[in-house]
Design an enzyme around this catalytic site. Sequence first.
Site, PDB file in Angstrom:
ATOM      1  N   GLU A   8       0.817  -1.222   0.000  1.00  0.00           N
ATOM      2  CA  GLU A   8       0.000   0.000   0.000  1.00  0.00           C
ATOM      3  C   GLU A   8       0.854   1.276   0.000  1.00  0.00           C
ATOM      4  O   GLU A   8       0.605   2.202   0.772  1.00  0.00           O
ATOM      5  CB  GLU A   8      -0.952  -0.001   1.198  1.00  0.00           C
ATOM      6  CG  GLU A   8      -2.024  -1.065   1.101  1.00  0.00           C
ATOM      7  CD  GLU A   8      -3.071  -0.990   2.209  1.00  0.00           C
ATOM      8  OE1 GLU A   8      -2.913  -0.169   3.147  1.00  0.00           O
ATOM      9  OE2 GLU A   8      -4.055  -1.743   2.144  1.00  0.00           O
TER      10      GLU A   8
ATOM     11  N   GLU B  98      -5.559  -8.263  -0.465  1.00  0.00           N
ATOM     12  CA  GLU B  98      -6.272  -7.935   0.785  1.00  0.00           C
ATOM     13  C   GLU B  98      -7.733  -7.680   0.430  1.00  0.00           C
ATOM     14  O   GLU B  98      -8.033  -6.793  -0.367  1.00  0.00           O
ATOM     15  CB  GLU B  98      -5.699  -6.703   1.491  1.00  0.00           C
ATOM     16  CG  GLU B  98      -4.407  -6.950   2.230  1.00  0.00           C
ATOM     17  CD  GLU B  98      -3.978  -5.759   3.084  1.00  0.00           C
ATOM     18  OE1 GLU B  98      -4.861  -5.084   3.662  1.00  0.00           O
ATOM     19  OE2 GLU B  98      -2.771  -5.507   3.166  1.00  0.00           O
TER      20      GLU B  98
END
Length: 503
Positions: A172, A291
């Site tokens: 991320e 995710e």
Amino acid sequence: MDARVTAHAHYSIGEIDKRLYGSFLEHLGRAVYTGIYEPGHPSAHPNGMRQDVIELVRQLDTPICRYPGGNFVSAYNWEDGIGPKAERPTRLDLAWRTSESNEVGIHEFAEWAEAAGTEMMLAVNLGSRGLDAARNFVEYVNHPGGSYWSDLRRKNGRAEPWDVKLWCLGNEMDGPWQVGHKSAAEYGHLANETAKALRAFDDKLELVVCGSSHSEMPTYPQWEATVLEETYEQIDYISLHMYFENYEKKTAEYLALPQKLDRYIGTVGGVIDFIKAKKRSKRDVKISFDEWNVWYHERKSDARRMKEWDWPHAPVLLEDIYNFEDVLQVGCILNTFIRRSDLVRIACIAQLVNVIAPIMTEPGGGAWRQTIYHPLQLASHYGRGTALNLDVDCQSYTSDIAGSVPYLDVSGVHDAEAGWLTFFAVNRHGQEHMDVELSVERFGTIKAIEHTLIKHDDLEARNTKDNPENVKPQQVGGTASLEQNRVGVTVPPYSYSMIRIKL
């Protein structure tokens, strides 16, 4: 309400990568400590790993597990988790404001993964660290011997390399919350140089570059375009993440969210095609959706608690207790991945134990399946083979997410080797039964029909340590009929069904 679904042997999406049913473990809350690892637990192996949890993971048949993060990895020194445990340092984890004992590192996780029947998907720190730490980690994990890092692994008790093929280049990195956050250009350059170094070691590695953390990021989808512009010829996958919320308790809107997921995947697929064409490349890049899960039950209250505590070790954190409504959501998410499995090759439910997870544990006590465990298990076991391009005709409703949301959410898989057709179906209608006609064309003679149903009259119904089987699958009879190549099945309102047809 009626619905018609047609599956034709000549109309398929493609072969499903088994890693579509992957998982994720991060050093976060009780995911590791009192999750998979609890020395002194009645079921613990000599290495401290809980056998009761291993058994539940094995029953999921999860093919890969991403580790060690997540936000945690962006300030993680992998070297802290090797060598004698008594000599490992305790560090402060800036991501979750906790302390990390480093009792579990790569050796312990690898032993657990082998026992749980899953392969490792490892992430390197491209936040606070970079290329050098990444190449050293890969050498430690994968080189047979005769070099500094591989010989150190051997000294630490592991003679043979683990030969991990799947590596994430950070986590991320588009997020301002990330330790070492970078712009797309900065991250793309670093990821490309790191990928080149890792490929110099082993050009057969599979490398995952960071895409957008979610589709509401202000940099999306330009982030993907910039990062892929830098890295396209060196990487195999771009990662996407998405979590699903229902703060307003509007079931119809909640169950429409997979329409947004589908657009997210389609948009990034378009960016991939654009960069491929721009570079005149023959290389195919796919998506690693590493995710995903429902996450909102404890999210806001835990965010407040984190600001107040003083660096606890393995605290109760993000332990959402899932309900029956979440079964329907997870079923729709998995259906979306199956329908997009030509592009989404890897997906990891986040996470596996205790932290927004299908498995819960009690320290010193039992382990049990949350409600969402069941659709994941059914898809993992029976959703392997060829994804079918179904023709679906049913009524729809209008939502804020999409102008047309079909009441029947369905995916189909053909396992030619075993001779089964499997359909996963969610009835999004809250009041009406749905009479579904399944037409199967050019698959041969239908020999048998099985119908597995997950249904509860209370959308808020949960599984707990005292009532662990409140929501679970059940075999049902009398709901299916057969006429030539057509199967008729009645599915209740707000329900998840798996219909299997033996050929």
